[in-house]
Write a protein that holds these residues in place. Sequence first.
Motif: not given
Length: 156
Positions: A118-127
């Motif tokens: 999880y990368e909250p500052s980017e508003k995304l989950f990285v796979g």
Amino acid sequence: MAMSFLKILTLSFLMVGLSGFDYDKGIGLYSSKAEAFEECEDWKDSGNVVVYATNINIAEVASRFGLENPAPISNSSRSTIDQLKYADRLYEWNQLVENFLAKHPTKAMKMYSRMCEYEPSEKLFVGYENKKIQEGVWKDEDGMRGRMVKVKYFRY
């Protein structure tokens, strides 16, 4: 009317281009954080898993063995017979330790080919994905373990 539609369409393509979307990197856009998380977890769960045996380190061995076979305790008595009995128990316990270590105790390890971060500052989950595991060629040897690499983005 057609001109304003073309302006909106052109502006939309320009904004998408400037926002850093990379369609080659597998970016998905989701309506909520929960939906992005679910999709990333589903993707992770569809990956491969490697289960392999590895040697237990000495601290684990001592801990595991000590729970199953506590070391004999010396009596405070100073009689020769008590000291001989203690020496016998200690000898038997040391034999148990040697036999246990001779079996080369191992434990099962599980490694997933995919993970989500999880990368909250980017508003995304990285796979992330380990290609060696995913392709079924992973081995617990130098050069054959692979590494986790970013391959998908689940943006919300």
